[in-house]
Motif scaffolding. Structure first.
Motif, PDB file in Angstrom:
ATOM      1  N   GLN A  99      23.847  -2.920 -10.014  1.00 45.55           N
ATOM      2  CA  GLN A  99      23.497  -2.764 -11.272  1.00 45.55           C
ATOM      3  C   GLN A  99      23.761  -1.223 -11.520  1.00 45.55           C
ATOM      4  O   GLN A  99      23.178  -0.327 -10.731  1.00 45.55           O
ATOM      5  N   ALA A 100      24.112  -0.965 -12.566  1.00 46.80           N
ATOM      6  CA  ALA A 100      24.304   0.501 -13.047  1.00 46.80           C
ATOM      7  C   ALA A 100      22.767   0.969 -13.459  1.00 46.80           C
ATOM      8  O   ALA A 100      22.111   0.198 -13.790  1.00 46.80           O
ATOM      9  N   ALA A 101      22.378   2.269 -13.103  1.00 47.27           N
ATOM     10  CA  ALA A 101      21.066   2.730 -13.234  1.00 47.27           C
ATOM     11  C   ALA A 101      20.994   4.231 -13.280  1.00 47.27           C
ATOM     12  O   ALA A 101      22.206   4.878 -12.776  1.00 47.27           O
ATOM     13  N   PHE A 102      20.061   4.702 -13.680  1.00 45.33           N
ATOM     14  CA  PHE A 102      19.835   6.263 -13.522  1.00 45.33           C
ATOM     15  C   PHE A 102      19.472   6.574 -12.065  1.00 45.33           C
ATOM     16  O   PHE A 102      18.685   5.775 -11.432  1.00 45.33           O
ATOM     17  N   PRO A 103      19.732   7.722 -11.422  1.00 43.89           N
ATOM     18  CA  PRO A 103      19.100   7.912 -10.190  1.00 43.89           C
ATOM     19  C   PRO A 103      17.558   7.959 -10.086  1.00 43.89           C
ATOM     20  O   PRO A 103      17.098   8.632 -11.110  1.00 43.89           O
ATOM     21  N   GLY A 104      17.276   7.438  -9.125  1.00 48.63           N
ATOM     22  CA  GLY A 104      15.558   7.436  -9.033  1.00 48.63           C
ATOM     23  C   GLY A 104      15.118   6.525  -8.054  1.00 48.63           C
ATOM     24  O   GLY A 104      15.862   5.658  -7.414  1.00 48.63           O
ATOM     25  N   GLY A 105      13.731   6.391  -8.098  1.00 48.56           N
ATOM     26  CA  GLY A 105      13.218   5.491  -7.222  1.00 48.56           C
ATOM     27  C   GLY A 105      11.778   5.575  -6.873  1.00 48.56           C
ATOM     28  O   GLY A 105      11.228   6.282  -7.850  1.00 48.56           O
ATOM     29  N   ALA A 106      11.066   5.123  -5.997  1.00 48.87           N
ATOM     30  CA  ALA A 106       9.652   4.622  -5.840  1.00 48.87           C
ATOM     31  C   ALA A 106       9.071   6.077  -5.351  1.00 48.87           C
ATOM     32  O   ALA A 106       9.692   7.200  -4.826  1.00 48.87           O
ATOM     33  N   ALA A 107       7.780   6.509  -5.890  1.00 45.27           N
ATOM     34  CA  ALA A 107       6.929   7.679  -5.542  1.00 45.27           C
ATOM     35  C   ALA A 107       6.968   7.821  -3.978  1.00 45.27           C
ATOM     36  O   ALA A 107       6.302   6.575  -3.553  1.00 45.27           O
ATOM     37  N   ASP A 108       6.856   8.762  -3.547  1.00 45.12           N
ATOM     38  CA  ASP A 108       6.376   9.021  -2.186  1.00 45.12           C
ATOM     39  C   ASP A 108       4.787   9.483  -2.434  1.00 45.12           C
ATOM     40  O   ASP A 108       4.706  10.175  -3.062  1.00 45.12           O
ATOM     41  N   PRO A 109       4.058   9.715  -0.939  1.00 43.55           N
ATOM     42  CA  PRO A 109       2.732  10.240  -1.076  1.00 43.55           C
ATOM     43  C   PRO A 109       2.768  11.578  -1.381  1.00 43.55           C
ATOM     44  O   PRO A 109       1.909  12.070  -1.880  1.00 43.55           O
ATOM     45  N   GLY A 110       3.874  12.274  -1.024  1.00 45.45           N
ATOM     46  CA  GLY A 110       3.737  13.807  -1.349  1.00 45.45           C
ATOM     47  C   GLY A 110       4.615  14.021  -2.700  1.00 45.45           C
ATOM     48  O   GLY A 110       4.354  15.426  -2.882  1.00 45.45           O
ATOM     49  N   ASP A 111       4.595  13.189  -3.420  1.00 50.72           N
ATOM     50  CA  ASP A 111       5.418  13.754  -4.830  1.00 50.72           C
ATOM     51  C   ASP A 111       4.070  13.992  -5.701  1.00 50.72           C
ATOM     52  O   ASP A 111       3.217  13.431  -5.818  1.00 50.72           O
ATOM     53  N   ASP A 112       4.499  15.279  -6.372  1.00 44.51           N
ATOM     54  CA  ASP A 112       3.645  15.780  -7.427  1.00 44.51           C
ATOM     55  C   ASP A 112       3.926  15.461  -8.684  1.00 44.51           C
ATOM     56  O   ASP A 112       4.396  16.030  -9.685  1.00 44.51           O
ATOM     57  N   GLY A 113       3.984  13.871  -9.186  1.00 48.76           N
ATOM     58  CA  GLY A 113       4.228  13.592 -10.283  1.00 48.76           C
ATOM     59  C   GLY A 113       5.701  13.129 -10.602  1.00 48.76           C
ATOM     60  O   GLY A 113       6.401  13.041  -9.492  1.00 48.76           O
ATOM     61  N   PRO A 114       6.137  12.244 -11.719  1.00 46.29           N
ATOM     62  CA  PRO A 114       7.082  11.834 -12.009  1.00 46.29           C
ATOM     63  C   PRO A 114       8.353  12.758 -11.842  1.00 46.29           C
ATOM     64  O   PRO A 114       9.475  12.229 -11.328  1.00 46.29           O
ATOM     65  N   VAL A 115       8.089  13.844 -12.132  1.00 49.00           N
ATOM     66  CA  VAL A 115       9.323  14.818 -12.256  1.00 49.00           C
ATOM     67  C   VAL A 115       9.727  14.969 -10.810  1.00 49.00           C
ATOM     68  O   VAL A 115      10.905  15.028 -10.471  1.00 49.00           O
ATOM     69  N   HIS A 116       8.808  15.283 -10.040  1.00 47.28           N
ATOM     70  CA  HIS A 116       9.058  15.638  -8.417  1.00 47.28           C
ATOM     71  C   HIS A 116       9.837  14.332  -8.041  1.00 47.28           C
ATOM     72  O   HIS A 116      10.894  14.477  -7.235  1.00 47.28           O
ATOM     73  N   THR A 117       9.404  13.068  -8.173  1.00 47.75           N
ATOM     74  CA  THR A 117       9.837  11.752  -7.705  1.00 47.75           C
ATOM     75  C   THR A 117      11.298  11.737  -8.230  1.00 47.75           C
ATOM     76  O   THR A 117      12.394  11.535  -7.469  1.00 47.75           O
ATOM     77  N   ALA A 118      11.382  12.001  -9.608  1.00 45.00           N
ATOM     78  CA  ALA A 118      13.088  11.714 -10.063  1.00 45.00           C
ATOM     79  C   ALA A 118      13.831  13.007  -9.576  1.00 45.00           C
ATOM     80  O   ALA A 118      15.022  12.458  -9.039  1.00 45.00           O
ATOM     81  N   LEU A 119      13.410  14.195  -9.517  1.00 41.83           N
ATOM     82  CA  LEU A 119      14.292  15.131  -8.667  1.00 41.83           C
ATOM     83  C   LEU A 119      14.674  14.803  -7.151  1.00 41.83           C
ATOM     84  O   LEU A 119      15.862  14.848  -6.712  1.00 41.83           O
ATOM     85  N   ARG A 120      13.715  14.357  -6.514  1.00 46.52           N
ATOM     86  CA  ARG A 120      13.944  14.111  -4.947  1.00 46.52           C
ATOM     87  C   ARG A 120      14.666  12.815  -4.885  1.00 46.52           C
ATOM     88  O   ARG A 120      15.774  13.017  -4.072  1.00 46.52           O
TER      89      ARG A 120
END
Length: 272
Positions: A99-120
């Motif tokens: 499926q076509a998608a925006f890059p991204g995924g599940a949050a990791d324990p060390g992520d500081d919010g959704p911006v950090h998750t999306a960028l990582r």
């Protein structure tokens, strides 16, 4: 996994004039998204969300919605040169394979919010140099069954994001900077439904040269076009079953329809 905070810095004023209508109306995207979802699908999503809440199976995730284009173009004119970063998930994945998608995924324990998750996640999937972009806004969380994710789309901008490519073929099949005009073109727009559902459950989709953008991603793109004022009238009566629509990917469907991107390159592959 749930985030402890969402404190990553956002800078909506960095958006160029052509992107301002989207950023200024970002709060309306979830409403526009839900307006395009059929009542039966919305009821299914609501029920699944309630069940996930009760069982504690909801998980936080984030996706990067990265627009690139000229920094100084006037409103409207910048869209001619703008693009949107999209991936196609590997066909072997457990959820949303192919499926076509925006890059991204599940949050990791060390992520500081959704911006950090999306960028990582975007860096891990596409090799994107996240130092070359600026997060502008976070959209409201949206629930996606059957994966059980509460997804926060992170709207971002870069005048030049640099090279992107498939990093791990077991997770990603295609990485592409798709021209925004390909999404705006009404000839590339259809409605799609799954075989196990009914035509009433069809949602907006985009039939492009090398991908069909549908489902959650298609709904978000459609909502963004609506709230930014970029959408053009299109034939919502062109309703296709998912497998039939997928069979058209990569094939000439006649005239300019599905391939009017104004470029000669095969945009569906990694761009240098």
């Amino acid at each position: 996994m749930s985030w402890a905070s969402e404190g990553s810095e956002l800078a909506p004023d960095v958006a160029p004039p052509w992107l301002k209508p989207l950023v200024d109306n970002a709060k309306d995207i979830k409403h526009a998204y839900r307006r395009r979802v059929s009542p039966e699908v919305l009821a299914m999503v609501t029920a699944a969300n309630t069940k996930a809440s009760i069982t504690g199976q909801r998980r936080d995730a984030a996706v990067l919605v990265l627009f690139s284009g000229p920094a100084e173009a006037a409103p409207g004119s910048g869209l001619a040169e703008a693009d949107l970063l999209v991936t196609v998930r590997a066909s072997t994945l457990r959820h949303h394979a192919g499926q076509a998608a925006f890059p991204g995924g599940a949050a990791d324990p060390g992520d500081d919010g959704p911006v950090h998750t999306a960028l990582r996640e975007a860096n891990e999937e596409t090799g994107l140099d996240v130092g070359r972009l600026q997060p502008l806004a976070t959209l409201e969380r949206m629930f996606i069954p059957p994966s059980g994710f509460h997804v926060v789309p992170v709207l971002a901008y870069s005048p030049d994001p640099g090279p992107v490519a498939v990093v791990d073929e077991s997770e990603t099949a295609v990485v592409a900077r798709v021209p925004v005009r390909a999404f705006v073109n009404p000839e590339n727009r259809i409605m799609v439904y799954r075989k196990e559902n009914t035509r009433r459950s069809a949602g907006p989709a985009f039939l492009l040269n090398e991908m069909l953008v549908w489902g959650f991603t298609g709904q978000v793109v459609s909502a963004m076009l609506d709230v930014a004022g970029w959408a053009q009238p299109w034939n919502t009566d062109d309703i296709r079953e998912l497998e039939d629509a997928m069979a058209l990917v990569g094939h000439d469907t006649g005239g300019q329809a599905r391939s009017d991107l104004g470029i000669d390159t095969d945009y569906g592959r990694a761009q240098p």
